[in-house]
Design a protein around this motif. Structure first.
Motif, PDB file in Angstrom:
ATOM      1  N   GLU A 342      84.428  16.968  -0.448  1.00 51.45           N
ATOM      2  CA  GLU A 342      85.298  17.572   0.557  1.00 51.45           C
ATOM      3  C   GLU A 342      86.575  16.761   0.731  1.00 51.45           C
ATOM      4  O   GLU A 342      87.678  17.319   0.872  1.00 51.45           O
ATOM      5  CB  GLU A 342      84.553  17.666   1.890  1.00 51.45           C
ATOM      6  N   LEU A 343      86.442  15.442   0.698  1.00 54.89           N
ATOM      7  CA  LEU A 343      87.624  14.576   0.795  1.00 54.89           C
ATOM      8  C   LEU A 343      88.575  14.797  -0.376  1.00 54.89           C
ATOM      9  O   LEU A 343      89.802  14.821  -0.216  1.00 54.89           O
ATOM     10  CB  LEU A 343      87.190  13.103   0.855  1.00 54.89           C
ATOM     11  N   LEU A 344      88.009  14.989  -1.556  1.00 54.16           N
ATOM     12  CA  LEU A 344      88.854  15.244  -2.733  1.00 54.16           C
ATOM     13  C   LEU A 344      89.532  16.601  -2.626  1.00 54.16           C
ATOM     14  O   LEU A 344      90.677  16.770  -3.051  1.00 54.16           O
ATOM     15  CB  LEU A 344      88.010  15.163  -4.012  1.00 54.16           C
ATOM     16  N   ARG A 345      88.821  17.585  -2.065  1.00 50.86           N
ATOM     17  CA  ARG A 345      89.442  18.908  -1.897  1.00 50.86           C
ATOM     18  C   ARG A 345      90.610  18.831  -0.906  1.00 50.86           C
ATOM     19  O   ARG A 345      91.651  19.449  -1.110  1.00 50.86           O
ATOM     20  CB  ARG A 345      88.404  19.911  -1.408  1.00 50.86           C
ATOM     21  N   GLU A 346      90.415  18.060   0.169  1.00 51.05           N
ATOM     22  CA  GLU A 346      91.487  17.884   1.141  1.00 51.05           C
ATOM     23  C   GLU A 346      92.701  17.212   0.504  1.00 51.05           C
ATOM     24  O   GLU A 346      93.846  17.576   0.762  1.00 51.05           O
ATOM     25  CB  GLU A 346      90.984  17.040   2.326  1.00 51.05           C
ATOM     26  N   GLN A 355     102.011  14.718  -7.756  1.00 49.80           N
ATOM     27  CA  GLN A 355     101.321  13.562  -7.219  1.00 49.80           C
ATOM     28  C   GLN A 355      99.943  13.410  -7.864  1.00 49.80           C
ATOM     29  O   GLN A 355      99.519  12.302  -8.185  1.00 49.80           O
ATOM     30  CB  GLN A 355     101.167  13.701  -5.702  1.00 49.80           C
ATOM     31  N   GLN A 356      99.251  14.518  -8.037  1.00 50.94           N
ATOM     32  CA  GLN A 356      97.906  14.456  -8.617  1.00 50.94           C
ATOM     33  C   GLN A 356      97.945  14.079 -10.092  1.00 50.94           C
ATOM     34  O   GLN A 356      97.089  13.332 -10.575  1.00 50.94           O
ATOM     35  CB  GLN A 356      97.206  15.802  -8.457  1.00 50.94           C
ATOM     36  N   MET A 357      98.927  14.584 -10.814  1.00 53.37           N
ATOM     37  CA  MET A 357      99.023  14.312 -12.256  1.00 53.37           C
ATOM     38  C   MET A 357      99.656  12.952 -12.539  1.00 53.37           C
ATOM     39  O   MET A 357      99.529  12.419 -13.637  1.00 53.37           O
ATOM     40  CB  MET A 357      99.839  15.407 -12.948  1.00 53.37           C
ATOM     41  N   GLY A 358     100.396  12.445 -11.547  1.00 51.43           N
ATOM     42  CA  GLY A 358     101.051  11.162 -11.770  1.00 51.43           C
ATOM     43  C   GLY A 358     102.315  11.301 -12.566  1.00 51.43           C
ATOM     44  O   GLY A 358     102.910  10.334 -13.008  1.00 51.43           O
ATOM     45  N   LYS A 359     102.740  12.544 -12.819  1.00 49.41           N
ATOM     46  CA  LYS A 359     103.961  12.805 -13.574  1.00 49.41           C
ATOM     47  C   LYS A 359     104.339  14.259 -13.322  1.00 49.41           C
ATOM     48  O   LYS A 359     103.628  14.997 -12.649  1.00 49.41           O
ATOM     49  CB  LYS A 359     103.747  12.569 -15.071  1.00 49.41           C
ATOM     50  N   LYS A 360     105.436  14.690 -13.837  1.00 54.13           N
ATOM     51  CA  LYS A 360     105.866  16.075 -13.626  1.00 54.13           C
ATOM     52  C   LYS A 360     104.848  17.038 -14.219  1.00 54.13           C
ATOM     53  O   LYS A 360     104.351  16.834 -15.320  1.00 54.13           O
ATOM     54  CB  LYS A 360     107.234  16.306 -14.269  1.00 54.13           C
TER      55      LYS A 360
END
Length: 375
Positions: A342-346, A355-360
């Motif tokens: 649930e924390l990861l889904r949030e 932000q999630q990919m760390g790049k464009k």
């Protein structure tokens, strides 16, 4: 009809001693009767290769073969016919008469001893930092009782009466060309010029005995796999006062379970968590000197490589060491409980794709390319 000896060994004319020996060893291993029991074809090929090597490895026979072919080395070859009755003795005798017998029959002087080889296994660390090892080498040494003469204590080798110490016997023969002198190795002393009448009991008249010698080997730091270390004079004893051979130590380095060597640098892979990669962390990294701390900056991507200067292999010549290259591999957590999921889904809902990919993201790049295309 016999095949050309060079063809048998797969060589061209003019091949050197090393090439001849290498070619024969390869064929001998392939066709040896012990490797091919009951195989008549392999047995014949082994005999054929051995016969070729016997001729081409002998300088005198090789010279005859190169000039006269098979007839020059065949003791059963016919003589020159049509010269008033012919010539008995074959091509070999003719060659001896015209060319002084090649290399045979000359009294040999001091001879250098044989070189020896020892294969040494080392750990990765032993090769890196050097090590001293003690090994046992079986070798032929000069007999201490007769000092290499082969004669019993209180006696000396006697001059051969048949050749009078020359190691050669000469006989005159008449041929259609006139009278020639044949020079051959003395059959009584085998070319030594001396005969041992009272052999030394320690070495049975050989002048050498086999002993095991303890040798200390200093393996230098920075040694690599396949390196040869040469120890002058630690080979087998020479003959007739000749110098001893050398001892060659061939190093074989075992692979390491964690490090890989390239030149003087070492490479390794270290796993880190997703949180450590995202937030940054200080982790412990194994090195050849023990564990050291290494900073991982926030936002580190998997397969990123960091350098630890001076933690590689010491240089074998000169000072200093290579570096250690650490590739970090980001691990993905498994077996998450519901709260963690649930924390990861949030996080996924609150964070952009970049932000999630760390790049464009892929879509960001598509949008940029469209804007560039439209001006």
């Amino acid at each position: 009809m016999k095949r050309d000896y060079y063809e048998v060994l797969g060589l061209g004319k003019g091949a050197g001693d090393a090439e001849i020996k290498q070619a024969y060893r390869k064929l001998a291993r392939q066709y040896h009767p012990d490797v091919n029991p009951g195989n008549k074809e392999a047995e014949e090929k082994f005999k054929e290769a051995t016969e070729a090597y016997d001729v081409l490895s002998d300088p005198e026979k090789k010279a005859r073969y190169d000039q006269f072919g098979h007839a020059g080395v065949d003791p059963n070859a016919g003589g020159f016919g049509g010269f008033g009755g012919g010539f008995e003795g074959g091509f070999g005798d003719i060659f001896d008469m015209f060319f002084g017998g090649g290399g045979g029959g000359r009294h040999a002087g001091p001879q250098r001893g044989a070189d020896l080889r020892y294969d040494m296994s080392l750990t990765f660390e032993e090769a890196a930092f050097g090590v001293e090892k003690e090994i046992q080498i079986p070798r032929l040494e000069t007999c201490p009782d007769c000092q290499g003469s082969g004669a019993a204590a209180g006696t000396h080798p006697s001059t051969c009466s048949q050749c009078r110490g020359t190691g050669q016997v000469k006989t005159a023969q008449r041929t259609p060309f006139g009278q020639f002198q044949t020079v051959r190795t003395c059959p009584a002393c085998h070319g030594e010029g001396k005969i041992v009448l009272s052999p030394c009991k320690t070495c049975a008249g050989q002048g050498k005995i086999r002993r095991v010698k303890t040798v200390n080997i200093n393996v230098p730091a920075g040694s690599e796999d396949g390196l040869n270390l040469r120890l002058n004079g630690d080979g087998e004893a020479g003959a007739k006062g000749g110098p001893p051979g050398d001892l060659y130590i061939v190093l074989h380095v075992k692979p390491h379970k964690f490090f890989e060597r390239q030149g003087n640098d070492v490479y390794c892979e270290v796993p880190i968590t997703m949180v450590q990669a995202a937030l940054g962390a200080e982790i412990e990294v194994p090195t050849l000197d023990g564990n050291v701390k290494m900073k991982v900056p926030e936002g580190t991507q998997t397969s990123s490589v960091f350098r630890l200067r001076g933690h590689g292999i010491p240089y074998r010549r000169g000072n200093g060491r290579g570096d250690q290259h650490v590739q970090v591999l980001v691990t993905v957590p498994t077996k998450l409980n519901e709260k963690q999921k649930e924390l990861l889904r949030e996080f996924a809902e609150s964070a952009s794709e970049q932000q999630q990919m760390g790049k464009k993201s892929f879509f960001d790049k598509v949008k940029e390319n469209l804007r560039d295309a439209m001006g």
